[in-house]
Each structure stands twice: as structure tokens, then as C-alpha cells.
Design a protein around this motif. Sequence first.
Motif, PDB file in Angstrom:
ATOM      1  N   PRO A 435       0.799  -1.231   0.000  1.00 50.00           N
ATOM      2  CA  PRO A 435       0.000   0.000   0.000  1.00 50.00           C
ATOM      3  C   PRO A 435       0.830   1.278   0.000  1.00 50.00           C
ATOM      4  CG  PRO A 435      -0.011  -1.001   2.177  1.00 50.00           C
ATOM      5  CD  PRO A 435       0.672  -1.978   1.258  1.00 50.00           C
ATOM      6  N   TYR A 436       2.167   1.139  -0.040  1.00 44.71           N
ATOM      7  CA  TYR A 436       3.039   2.314  -0.115  1.00 44.71           C
ATOM      8  C   TYR A 436       3.528   2.578  -1.543  1.00 44.71           C
ATOM      9  CZ  TYR A 436       3.147   1.459   4.905  1.00 44.71           C
ATOM     10  OH  TYR A 436       2.795   1.248   6.210  1.00 44.71           O
ATOM     11  N   MET A 437       3.336   1.609  -2.435  1.00 43.83           N
ATOM     12  CA  MET A 437       3.836   1.756  -3.796  1.00 43.83           C
ATOM     13  C   MET A 437       3.050   2.838  -4.539  1.00 43.83           C
ATOM     14  SD  MET A 437       4.081  -1.101  -6.855  1.00 43.83           S
ATOM     15  CE  MET A 437       2.286  -1.290  -6.966  1.00 43.83           C
ATOM     16  N   GLN A 438       3.792   3.774  -5.146  1.00 45.29           N
ATOM     17  CA  GLN A 438       3.187   4.828  -5.945  1.00 45.29           C
ATOM     18  C   GLN A 438       3.147   4.390  -7.418  1.00 45.29           C
ATOM     19  OE1 GLN A 438       2.020   7.988  -4.719  1.00 45.29           O
ATOM     20  NE2 GLN A 438       2.239   6.865  -2.784  1.00 45.29           N
ATOM     21  N   VAL A 439       2.053   4.706  -8.097  1.00 46.54           N
ATOM     22  CA  VAL A 439       1.868   4.326  -9.497  1.00 46.54           C
ATOM     23  C   VAL A 439       1.598   5.588 -10.310  1.00 46.54           C
ATOM     24  CG1 VAL A 439       0.489   2.994 -11.137  1.00 46.54           C
ATOM     25  CG2 VAL A 439       0.982   2.058  -8.854  1.00 46.54           C
ATOM     26  N   TYR A 440       2.283   5.713 -11.436  1.00 50.06           N
ATOM     27  CA  TYR A 440       2.151   6.889 -12.305  1.00 50.06           C
ATOM     28  C   TYR A 440       1.882   6.412 -13.721  1.00 50.06           C
ATOM     29  CZ  TYR A 440       3.354  11.627 -14.019  1.00 50.06           C
ATOM     30  OH  TYR A 440       3.332  12.882 -14.584  1.00 50.06           O
ATOM     31  N   PRO A 466     -10.315   3.583  -0.969  1.00 48.75           N
ATOM     32  CA  PRO A 466     -10.005   5.009  -0.772  1.00 48.75           C
ATOM     33  C   PRO A 466      -8.619   5.261  -0.185  1.00 48.75           C
ATOM     34  CG  PRO A 466     -12.249   4.552  -0.087  1.00 48.75           C
ATOM     35  CD  PRO A 466     -11.625   3.224  -0.406  1.00 48.75           C
ATOM     36  N   GLU A 467      -8.083   4.289   0.560  1.00 47.34           N
ATOM     37  CA  GLU A 467      -6.737   4.460   1.104  1.00 47.34           C
ATOM     38  C   GLU A 467      -5.677   4.349   0.014  1.00 47.34           C
ATOM     39  OE1 GLU A 467      -5.909   1.895   4.371  1.00 47.34           O
ATOM     40  OE2 GLU A 467      -7.881   2.165   5.285  1.00 47.34           O
ATOM     41  N   LEU A 468      -5.978   3.599  -1.069  1.00 49.25           N
ATOM     42  CA  LEU A 468      -4.999   3.368  -2.126  1.00 49.25           C
ATOM     43  C   LEU A 468      -5.133   4.346  -3.284  1.00 49.25           C
ATOM     44  CD1 LEU A 468      -5.078  -0.537  -2.388  1.00 49.25           C
ATOM     45  CD2 LEU A 468      -3.448   0.886  -1.148  1.00 49.25           C
ATOM     46  N   ARG A 469      -6.322   4.908  -3.490  1.00 46.47           N
ATOM     47  CA  ARG A 469      -6.530   5.758  -4.670  1.00 46.47           C
ATOM     48  C   ARG A 469      -5.541   6.917  -4.768  1.00 46.47           C
ATOM     49  NH1 ARG A 469      -6.247   7.888  -8.499  1.00 46.47           N
ATOM     50  NH2 ARG A 469      -7.741   8.392 -10.145  1.00 46.47           N
ATOM     51  N   PRO A 470      -5.126   7.556  -3.646  1.00 52.23           N
ATOM     52  CA  PRO A 470      -4.134   8.631  -3.767  1.00 52.23           C
ATOM     53  C   PRO A 470      -2.774   8.157  -4.278  1.00 52.23           C
ATOM     54  CG  PRO A 470      -5.318   8.814  -1.684  1.00 52.23           C
ATOM     55  CD  PRO A 470      -5.689   7.494  -2.276  1.00 52.23           C
ATOM     56  N   ASN A 471      -2.523   6.845  -4.255  1.00 53.24           N
ATOM     57  CA  ASN A 471      -1.247   6.316  -4.753  1.00 53.24           C
ATOM     58  C   ASN A 471      -1.189   6.241  -6.277  1.00 53.24           C
ATOM     59  OD1 ASN A 471      -0.606   5.974  -2.090  1.00 53.24           O
ATOM     60  ND2 ASN A 471      -0.813   3.753  -2.081  1.00 53.24           N
TER      61      ASN A 471
END
Length: 515
Positions: A435-440, A466-471
Motif C-alpha cells: 500500500p506504499y507503492m506509488q503508481v504513475y 479510498p486508502e490506495l486511490r491517492p497512490n
Amino acid sequence: MTNTPNSNRQPSQTEHTLTLPDRQIRYQASAAWQTLYEREKPVAEMFHVAYLVEPEAKSDSPRPLTFVFNGGPGAASAYLHMGALGPKRIYFDTNGSLPKPPVRLVDNLESWLSFTDLVFIDPIGTGFSRSLPPDKHGKDGESKDSSDQSGSSHSGESDKPQEIEFWEVERDLRALGEFIQRFLSRQKRWLSPIFIAGESYGGFRVARLARKLQQEFGVGLSGAILISPALEFSLLGGSDYNLTSWATLLPSFAAAAAHHGRAKWAVTPGDLQSHMAAAEAFARKILIPLLATGDAYPVEERQAAYQQLADLIGLPLSVVERQAGRIDIEVFARELLRDQQRIVGLYDASITAIDPFPNRPLYEGSDPTLDGLDRLFTGAINSHLRDTLGIETDLSYYLLNYETFKAWKFDLKGELKQGFIGAVDDLRVGMTLNPYMQVYITHGFFDLVTPYFASNHLADLMRLNPELRPNLTLKHYQGGHMFYTWDDSRQQWFREMGQFYQRAGGEGWGVGSGG
């Protein structure tokens, strides 16, 4: 491993300095082949170029490390290597149009070396990466038929290339996972923030590896970067019965038409973003219901929708009616500027070329935005590897291996979703595993092959917690499939990625560090 391949391919290690306006970055370039094993026997050698920066001061936090590959399948990493991320890049005209020969290399002021070490990987059968020939001697010591330097077997069935074993979805991913795992061990980089970046089918690879690297290879990821990705193959071709791809193409058609002055502006003349937003709304609210309803759609409303579609994408109403609202990329590319006897590129519809056969019913020329690039990237990567980095080999560098593309196997042994291959499920699982991985995810507005709205559409359907969507970040730029050939887009993307690495990899490693 006790088995060592018999290879005369010698690595090269050189020292360099990238001079930026505000500082200098000293780095080591290593161009080499890394062995892949099957049951502890060497089976292939994967070529790669690693750029590693030695920080000036000892830091408690290791420098980020990014593994980079392209797609195809069958494309080498030279496109991202020499087009956007590496310390040297091809010079393009300001808006990404092709310069006249010969190819020209310049220092890349937007190289990602500013904030991460880089490893460019050429999958087997691309670049200098090749399978190794099988044991050349039988039990009685008699010599078996051998393989040539290109890896093509002369003893196998119907002279199939040895690399064909690797030209399959799962085997390809496993090879990349093994390479990354072994590189981290040899370079003692297991504690570095790890990123993966891929373009086109390479974006598909990134989405699949976001799960596989963590689940099967024990490689934790700080970030995953998908550049002009193809994520769900069901969106790559529409039909009378598969409707969504027609809608996901529409905003890119509208962007290209506006760029060439052929669209009727939906909102404010000259406002490209609002025109694309209007096309997105039309695609969702009008085009999909129109196509889904079929002949039951009221005739007057259908005609009004066709006219609105024609205005958005700049095609004659007669063409839209003939296609019944299903506009194929080849039709759009041929028809938009047909009265000028010009076609637009499929990979970058902002670029045009003369139609060599204007009177024939179908377009029979080459795509200027893919085939036109070969002379640039082939010249650039060969000069850089052989002259600047000092690699000595008689191997041909396969920039885009069409044999690989044609032979590629998409069989996932029953794992196909509704008849199509996809990667979004794996990306979703990868984001929940970590859950810490950022995706672009990023695209060019004018790319008709992997349109940006397809990724937007898929992101809306992912149902991320909702906790992951900002990633998950989606950001798109002016340009085509390789939007980074546009100066403004490349510079803006560079600044965005510096911030992305700071968010994903911890403080202290954004743009301006590591010099």
C-alpha cells in the motif's frame, strides 16, 4: 551458480560526467550481458546498460534504482534510453517532429539521473540480448549443429530462432524478474528504493510485474511508472460488438483535429483541454449509448450525434455516417487531411506526412511516426553503445524485432479474462500487496495506438480502496506515444517525476540531488 556460459561478449565500464546548468553529475556506465539460468544451466544473456551515480557525501539512505524497458513486444530499451531518460538523447525539433539526417545527440538536461540510478534492459531477442546455444556436444563427443551469433538455430525445427522460448508473456516476465533479482544481488542494491518503468507493451509489463516482482521474486517496489501503456487488450481493437475502444479513442481524435484546425471547438476556441473534456463527456454519455443501442436508437437523435461527433473530430459527416460512429485509427489518419493529400501519424497524430498513394482507396504507405523513427534511434543507440560506452561486438542491435512481434504468444494457460489478455487486475493486486507503492500512468494526447482515455477509463473502473486511490497518478502531455520528444512535455514530465520520486522514494532524492 556453477555453470558459466561460454561467451566472448565482453562488458564495458566507463566513467562520465553529465553537466547541468546548476551542477555536474558524475556517473559510471556499465554495458554488459547478464546470464539467465534454467535449472541452473545458462540459457540466455540479457544485455543492459546501467548508469550508477556515486553520491558526493555518504548518505544513510541508498539512492533509488529504476529498471527500464520498452515494449513491442520486440522493442529494445533504446527508445526510452536515447529519447528521454538517459544522459544522452536524440535531438528532436521543438514539437517532436523528425529532424533531417544525420542523427544528432545532445546532453540530456532532463535525464532521470538527477534523482535515480538507471538500468535499461533489452528483453531476449532485442538489442544485443540473445539465447545461448544448447550444449554443442553429444554424449559421444560428436559435435552438434551450432547456432550463429544472432541466436538463430540451424538445427531446430524449421530453423526457428532459439529466442522463441522467451517470446511468451509469462516467460518474458520471469526473465525480467530473474534479471532484476540477480542485478540487485550482484550490485548489493536490495535496500535501495526500487522502481520499474515501461513504455507501451512495457507498461503492460510494469503492471504485471507490480504484482509478480513482489509476490514471486521478493522485490519490494517504491514506484511503478507506466508510459503510454497498453493495459487491457480488449481496448486495442473495436468491432460491431466490442464498443468501448471506439469511445476511448474519441478524445485523442478530438485533440488531433483541434491541433490541425479541423475541429469545431466545443467550448472556447484554442482551449485544447476543454475540447478534450467535451469529447470525453460525449464518449461516455452519448457515443457508448448510441453504439450499444444500435438500430433501436432514434434516427433523428442518431443523426444529431453523428453531426456532433463529426464536429468534435474534424471528419466529414459522410465519413462518420459511413462508419456508423465507429472510427478506426487508420480511417481517421487517412481522412482528416485527405484534401491536402496528407496523412497523420498513428503514434503521434500531430505529425503529418505526404500520402504517397492519394488516389488509392486505402492508405498503403508507412506510418511516419514509427517507421520514420528507425533511422534516428538505430543510429543513436549504435553510436552511443559502440563509440561512447565502448562495447565491442559483431552482434546487430535489434531496435524493433518484427520476428519477435509476429511470434509472440499471449497464451496464459487459462488465465485470459473474457478472451482477452489484461494487466489491470495484477496492478490492483500489486497495489494492495504494497500500500506504499506509488503508481504513475502517463500518455500523450495525440497517441492513437494507446490512447490516454483508455487508461482514464480503466482507472475509473479499478474500484481502488479510498486508502490506495491517492497512490495512483494519471497525467498526460502534449505529444504522441513518445510525448517526451516534445521539449515542453519532456521538461514538464521531468519536473513531475522528480516530485514523484520524492513522494515514493523518501525525502532527499528529488531533482537536484546526487550530483
